[in-house]
Design an enzyme around this catalytic site. Structure first.
Site, mmCIF file in Angstrom:
data_model
loop_
_atom_site.group_PDB
_atom_site.id
_atom_site.type_symbol
_atom_site.label_atom_id
_atom_site.label_comp_id
_atom_site.label_asym_id
_atom_site.label_seq_id
_atom_site.Cartn_x
_atom_site.Cartn_y
_atom_site.Cartn_z
ATOM 1 N N LYS A 181 0.883 -1.167 0.000
ATOM 2 C CA LYS A 181 0.000 0.000 0.000
ATOM 3 C C LYS A 181 0.916 1.211 0.000
ATOM 4 O O LYS A 181 1.569 1.507 1.004
ATOM 5 C CB LYS A 181 -0.913 0.015 1.235
ATOM 6 C CG LYS A 181 -1.747 1.289 1.309
ATOM 7 C CD LYS A 181 -2.560 1.414 2.581
ATOM 8 C CE LYS A 181 -3.081 2.842 2.701
ATOM 9 N NZ LYS A 181 -3.837 3.055 3.942
ATOM 10 N N GLY B 63 -7.998 9.450 9.027
ATOM 11 C CA GLY B 63 -8.377 9.604 10.426
ATOM 12 C C GLY B 63 -9.371 10.709 10.706
ATOM 13 O O GLY B 63 -9.739 10.933 11.858
ATOM 14 N N THR C 100 -8.973 3.698 11.393
ATOM 15 C CA THR C 100 -9.359 4.501 12.547
ATOM 16 C C THR C 100 -10.826 4.348 12.922
ATOM 17 O O THR C 100 -11.160 4.292 14.119
ATOM 18 C CB THR C 100 -9.061 5.990 12.262
ATOM 19 O OG1 THR C 100 -7.717 6.102 11.804
ATOM 20 C CG2 THR C 100 -9.235 6.827 13.511
#
Lengths: 263, 68
Positions: A104, A165, A214
């Site tokens: 990633k 987040g 998150t």
């Protein structure tokens, strides 16, 4: 689009891997490895991110052991890299550490927003593809950049819904739809998911999968949220495949007018 | 021999290898989830015991952590 709602045959293929879960779980932010293991089991995720950092002598337990026990495939990330050079080197370190050529790819441009640095991202993606990596880039919600990433050989593109987040959901569904429409590789919503409806919306737009960390790890009850987001992904996928009705300005009666009595 | 191990000036015995640096971090024979770079070049696991460090080498030893 399949004419059936049978989810057993509705698999996701990325490069040479076939996944039955369309939820990718990020492992950051969990209070403990036990909390991660619990949420991971509930999520049903088969592809799970992991990071590399300098050895912390105070670190207890091995995340690799936890993920191996869960039987999931690792997706190493290059989180925290601000240059193409650092991201490429981190990817190579990850390939050695985790024995996978999947990555990633994150190249961050700004600490405050954690938004991708587009030119550096493209440069790193091209170099890693040439080196044999299966590259899944975390990218801006920019249709042109997504196309360029696909053109250099990325196995998927992972546009953000909103900053990492932030939990702000999908801020630019217009751009995200354009990316989905033009892409010839899987499109995975990465970053910004705050709750189950965000994940469902991404899937309803036709996204192939959702990656979130998150939203689950920092929820008050991570396992409960893992289940909620899993169901959101499944619901959104089914809704997409079912083919939603068009939006109309005025009402359209569902009960026929014919046969209405005259009193 | 003086090297920089994960950013910290560190003294290792003369003739130290990558494996010696792992031992210095209490990670002898570290398994999956650990990677090593010397002077910004990845050192494959199979080469750890055979790769000699040099004076001033910049050694990075990384381990898997939780991360999105």
């Amino acid at each position: 689009m399949a004419a059936t709602s049978d989810t057993n045959t509705d698999v996701l293929t990325i490069a040479d891997k076939t996944l039955s879960s369309r939820l990718l779980l990020g492992t950051g932010g969990f209070r403990s490895l036990d909390a991660l293991a619990g949420a991971l089991a509930v999520s049903g995720s088969e592809l799970v991110t992991v990071a590399l950092r300098r050895i912390d002598p105070g670190q207890h337990g091995s995340i690799v052991d936890v993920l191996d026990r869960a039987g999931v495939q690792l997706l190493p990330n290059t989180a925290g890299c601000f240059t193409a050079r650092d991201a490429v080197l981190t990817a190579k370190m990850a390939r050695e550490a985790f024995e996978t050529n999947w990555v990633k790819l994150e190249v961050i441009g700004d600490e405050r927003t954690l938004l991708p640095d587009a030119p550096a991202l493209l440069e790193a993606a091209e170099e890693l593809v040439d080196d044999g990596f299966v590259v899944l880039p975390y990218t801006n919600d920019d249709p042109i950049l997504a196309r360029r990433l696909e053109d250099v050989g990325c196995a998927a593109v992972m546009p953000l819904g909103s900053p990492i987040g932030s939990g702000m959901g999908l801020l630019n569904t217009y751009n995200l739809r354009l990316i989905r429409e033009r892409a010839g590789v899987p499109v995975i919503l990465d970053a910004g998911v705050g709750t189950a409806s965000d994940a469902a919306l991404a899937m309803e737009l036709g996204f192939d999968a959702v990656l979130c960390a998150t939203a689950v790890s920092r929820a008050e009850e991570p396992e409960t949220m893992a289940r909620a987001i899993r169901l959101g992904v499944e619901a959104g996928r089914l809704a997409y495949r079912a083919g939603r009705i068009p939006r109309r300005l005025y009402a359209q009666a569902s009960t026929p007018d014919e046969g209405f009595p005259e009193y | 021999m003086n090297v920089v191990l994960n950013g910290e000036p560190t003294t290792l015995a003369d003739g130290a290898t990558v494996e010696s640096a792992l031992v210095a971090l209490d990670l002898p024979g570290a398994g999956r989830g650990v990677a090593v770079a010397v002077d910004a070049e990845v050192v494959p696991r199979g080469q750890w015991g055979k790769t000699a460090l040099h004076e001033g080498a910049r050694v990075e030893i990384l381990r898997a952590i939780q991360g999105g």
